[in-house]
Write a protein that holds these residues in place. Structure first.
Motif, PDB file in Angstrom:
ATOM      1  N   ARG A  59     -16.649 -36.813 -56.971  1.00 15.02           N
ATOM      2  CA  ARG A  59     -16.843 -36.277 -55.683  1.00 15.02           C
ATOM      3  C   ARG A  59     -18.464 -36.104 -55.420  1.00 15.02           C
ATOM      4  NH1 ARG A  59     -13.177 -36.600 -51.898  1.00 15.02           N
ATOM      5  NH2 ARG A  59     -14.097 -34.738 -50.950  1.00 15.02           N
ATOM      6  N   SER A  60     -18.871 -36.149 -54.122  1.00 11.32           N
ATOM      7  CA  SER A  60     -20.309 -35.708 -53.803  1.00 11.32           C
ATOM      8  C   SER A  60     -20.155 -35.266 -52.515  1.00 11.32           C
ATOM      9  CB  SER A  60     -21.014 -37.105 -53.773  1.00 11.32           C
ATOM     10  OG  SER A  60     -20.341 -37.878 -52.605  1.00 11.32           O
ATOM     11  N   GLY A  61     -21.356 -34.671 -52.081  1.00 14.08           N
ATOM     12  CA  GLY A  61     -21.266 -33.974 -50.750  1.00 14.08           C
ATOM     13  C   GLY A  61     -21.531 -32.552 -51.108  1.00 14.08           C
ATOM     14  N   ALA A  62     -21.624 -31.758 -50.025  1.00  9.55           N
ATOM     15  CA  ALA A  62     -21.824 -30.291 -49.749  1.00  9.55           C
ATOM     16  C   ALA A  62     -20.380 -29.711 -50.417  1.00  9.55           C
ATOM     17  CB  ALA A  62     -22.270 -29.740 -48.709  1.00  9.55           C
ATOM     18  N   LEU A  63     -20.374 -28.350 -51.219  1.00  9.49           N
ATOM     19  CA  LEU A  63     -19.408 -27.998 -51.714  1.00  9.49           C
ATOM     20  C   LEU A  63     -19.401 -26.236 -50.998  1.00  9.49           C
ATOM     21  CD1 LEU A  63     -17.658 -27.644 -55.212  1.00  9.49           C
ATOM     22  CD2 LEU A  63     -18.554 -25.564 -54.154  1.00  9.49           C
ATOM     23  N   VAL A  64     -18.422 -25.761 -50.799  1.00  2.00           N
ATOM     24  CA  VAL A  64     -18.158 -24.349 -50.449  1.00  2.00           C
ATOM     25  C   VAL A  64     -16.985 -23.571 -51.173  1.00  2.00           C
ATOM     26  CG1 VAL A  64     -16.839 -24.692 -48.319  1.00  2.00           C
ATOM     27  CG2 VAL A  64     -18.127 -22.765 -48.543  1.00  2.00           C
ATOM     28  N   ASP A  65     -17.358 -22.671 -51.817  1.00  2.00           N
ATOM     29  CA  ASP A  65     -16.322 -21.665 -52.112  1.00  2.00           C
ATOM     30  C   ASP A  65     -16.024 -20.518 -51.233  1.00  2.00           C
ATOM     31  OD1 ASP A  65     -14.764 -20.361 -53.750  1.00  2.00           O
ATOM     32  OD2 ASP A  65     -16.177 -19.943 -55.289  1.00  2.00           O
ATOM     33  N   ILE A  66     -14.738 -20.564 -50.840  1.00  2.00           N
ATOM     34  CA  ILE A  66     -14.278 -19.577 -49.668  1.00  2.00           C
ATOM     35  C   ILE A  66     -13.815 -18.359 -50.551  1.00  2.00           C
ATOM     36  CG2 ILE A  66     -12.820 -18.982 -47.877  1.00  2.00           C
ATOM     37  CD1 ILE A  66     -12.795 -21.949 -47.212  1.00  2.00           C
ATOM     38  N   PHE A  82     -23.925 -30.550 -57.504  1.00  3.13           N
ATOM     39  CA  PHE A  82     -23.488 -30.086 -56.093  1.00  3.13           C
ATOM     40  C   PHE A  82     -24.463 -29.369 -55.579  1.00  3.13           C
ATOM     41  CE2 PHE A  82     -19.521 -31.546 -57.962  1.00  3.13           C
ATOM     42  CZ  PHE A  82     -19.018 -32.356 -56.882  1.00  3.13           C
ATOM     43  N   LYS A  83     -24.872 -29.299 -54.106  1.00  2.12           N
ATOM     44  CA  LYS A  83     -25.240 -28.493 -53.291  1.00  2.12           C
ATOM     45  C   LYS A  83     -24.122 -27.423 -52.861  1.00  2.12           C
ATOM     46  CE  LYS A  83     -29.793 -29.795 -52.822  1.00  2.12           C
ATOM     47  NZ  LYS A  83     -30.949 -28.996 -52.824  1.00  2.12           N
ATOM     48  N   ALA A  84     -24.258 -26.416 -53.774  1.00  3.03           N
ATOM     49  CA  ALA A  84     -22.882 -25.412 -53.295  1.00  3.03           C
ATOM     50  C   ALA A  84     -23.265 -24.123 -52.838  1.00  3.03           C
ATOM     51  CB  ALA A  84     -22.172 -24.890 -54.708  1.00  3.03           C
ATOM     52  N   VAL A  85     -22.276 -23.689 -52.010  1.00  5.10           N
ATOM     53  CA  VAL A  85     -22.599 -22.459 -50.877  1.00  5.10           C
ATOM     54  C   VAL A  85     -21.098 -21.646 -51.403  1.00  5.10           C
ATOM     55  CG1 VAL A  85     -22.549 -21.595 -48.624  1.00  5.10           C
ATOM     56  CG2 VAL A  85     -23.763 -23.743 -49.464  1.00  5.10           C
ATOM     57  N   GLY A  86     -21.429 -20.235 -51.361  1.00  7.34           N
ATOM     58  CA  GLY A  86     -20.364 -19.342 -51.227  1.00  7.34           C
ATOM     59  C   GLY A  86     -20.279 -18.385 -50.271  1.00  7.34           C
ATOM     60  N   HIS A 124     -18.840 -29.159 -41.990  1.00  9.66           N
ATOM     61  CA  HIS A 124     -19.755 -30.071 -42.517  1.00  9.66           C
ATOM     62  C   HIS A 124     -19.500 -29.928 -44.141  1.00  9.66           C
ATOM     63  CE1 HIS A 124     -21.425 -25.994 -42.150  1.00  9.66           C
ATOM     64  NE2 HIS A 124     -22.504 -26.206 -43.440  1.00  9.66           N
ATOM     65  N   TYR A 125     -18.533 -29.551 -44.680  1.00 10.90           N
ATOM     66  CA  TYR A 125     -18.370 -29.463 -46.138  1.00 10.90           C
ATOM     67  C   TYR A 125     -17.098 -30.517 -46.441  1.00 10.90           C
ATOM     68  CZ  TYR A 125     -20.876 -25.058 -46.379  1.00 10.90           C
ATOM     69  OH  TYR A 125     -21.705 -23.953 -46.283  1.00 10.90           O
ATOM     70  N   ARG A 126     -17.541 -31.175 -47.514  1.00  4.20           N
ATOM     71  CA  ARG A 126     -16.613 -32.377 -48.077  1.00  4.20           C
ATOM     72  C   ARG A 126     -15.641 -31.734 -49.285  1.00  4.20           C
ATOM     73  NH1 ARG A 126     -18.261 -36.958 -50.390  1.00  4.20           N
ATOM     74  NH2 ARG A 126     -16.370 -37.876 -50.035  1.00  4.20           N
ATOM     75  N   GLU A 149     -13.356 -32.914 -41.855  1.00  2.00           N
ATOM     76  CA  GLU A 149     -13.277 -34.464 -41.710  1.00  2.00           C
ATOM     77  C   GLU A 149     -12.062 -34.853 -42.570  1.00  2.00           C
ATOM     78  OE1 GLU A 149     -14.730 -36.244 -39.278  1.00  2.00           O
ATOM     79  OE2 GLU A 149     -16.082 -34.422 -38.722  1.00  2.00           O
ATOM     80  N   CYS A 150     -11.754 -36.156 -42.370  1.00  4.23           N
ATOM     81  CA  CYS A 150     -10.678 -36.638 -42.935  1.00  4.23           C
ATOM     82  C   CYS A 150     -11.062 -36.978 -44.720  1.00  4.23           C
ATOM     83  CB  CYS A 150     -10.215 -37.751 -42.533  1.00  4.23           C
ATOM     84  SG  CYS A 150      -9.204 -37.382 -41.094  1.00  4.23           S
ATOM     85  N   ASN A 151     -12.185 -37.092 -44.894  1.00  5.63           N
ATOM     86  CA  ASN A 151     -12.785 -37.360 -46.214  1.00  5.63           C
ATOM     87  C   ASN A 151     -12.898 -35.993 -47.154  1.00  5.63           C
ATOM     88  OD1 ASN A 151     -14.867 -36.348 -44.947  1.00  5.63           O
ATOM     89  ND2 ASN A 151     -16.428 -37.769 -45.628  1.00  5.63           N
TER      90      ASN A 151
END
Length: 201
Positions: A59-66, A82-86, A124-126, A149-151
């Motif tokens: 996988r690629s793209g931005a990541l978020v941890d909720i 990853f560019k990762a956000v929490g 905006h997170y994949r 998004e669907c991806n």
């Protein structure tokens, strides 16, 4: 008498200061238990972190941890590129996460925000990682389905989503994680049909 009075004032002030400090430290941990949906902090196990990373392979793209807790998922993902956000409601955990990211040398690829997940758009997170509780999963499933998004790939830890069928599953017991590719959901298929032009044959 004056000495005893001064000592008493100092002891009272010290006790009051200690109680105030305890209140400041404990309130962010106790407050989530008083919310309508209780989201207690339970650290991810090493096996859970490995299982999440396995679901992110390729996988690629931005990541978020909720509900990022102490930041271990975000930091582990950042180490994988990853560019990762929490997002985390507890400010002490957010500050500790920022410290850990700096200590591990990935602070440039990580961000941590003090925020209520219901007030944030994840459009905006994949790659989305969720450590939730059963009471919140139906509502969160609906929110993510509307925003993403669907991806996108959603990775649920400890508890699966109630309606989605996972595309991939790994781990056992509390270390189980479920991965859902949103493109396989009925909603995304419906979106694709809506934008497909209809032609007469």
């Amino acid at each position: 008498g004056a000495g005893r009075s001064g000592w008493g004032l100092a002891a009272t002030a010290g006790l009051g200061g200690t109680l105030l400090a305890l209140y400041a430290v404990l309130t962010p941990f106790v407050t989530p238990a008083l919310r309508r949906v209780c989201l207690p902090f339970v650290p991810a196990t090493a096996a859970q972190v490995r299982n999440v990373l396995k679901m992110l392979e390729g996988r690629s793209g931005a990541l978020v941890d909720i509900g990022s807790g102490d930041g271990r998922i975000v930091i582990a993902a950042a180490k994988k590129g990853f560019k990762a956000v929490g997002y985390e409601l507890n400010p002490w955990l957010v500050w500790y996460s920022r410290y850990r990211a700096w200590r591990d040398g990935v602070h440039q690829n990580t961000k941590f925000y003090i925020s209520d997940l219901w007030k944030v758009s994840f459009s905006h997170y994949r790659n989305i990682v969720v450590f939730g509780v059963p009471q919140m999963m139906p509502q969160l499933e609906k929110k993510l389905e509307e925003e993403l998004e669907c991806n996108a790939r959603i990775i649920a830890c400890r508890f699966p989503f109630p309606c989605w069928i996972p595309d991939h599953t790994t781990g056992k017991g509390i270390d189980t994680v479920w991965a859902y590719d949103l493109q396989h959901s009925r909603r995304c298929e419906t979106k694709s049909l809506e934008i497909t032009p209809v032609t007469d044959s």
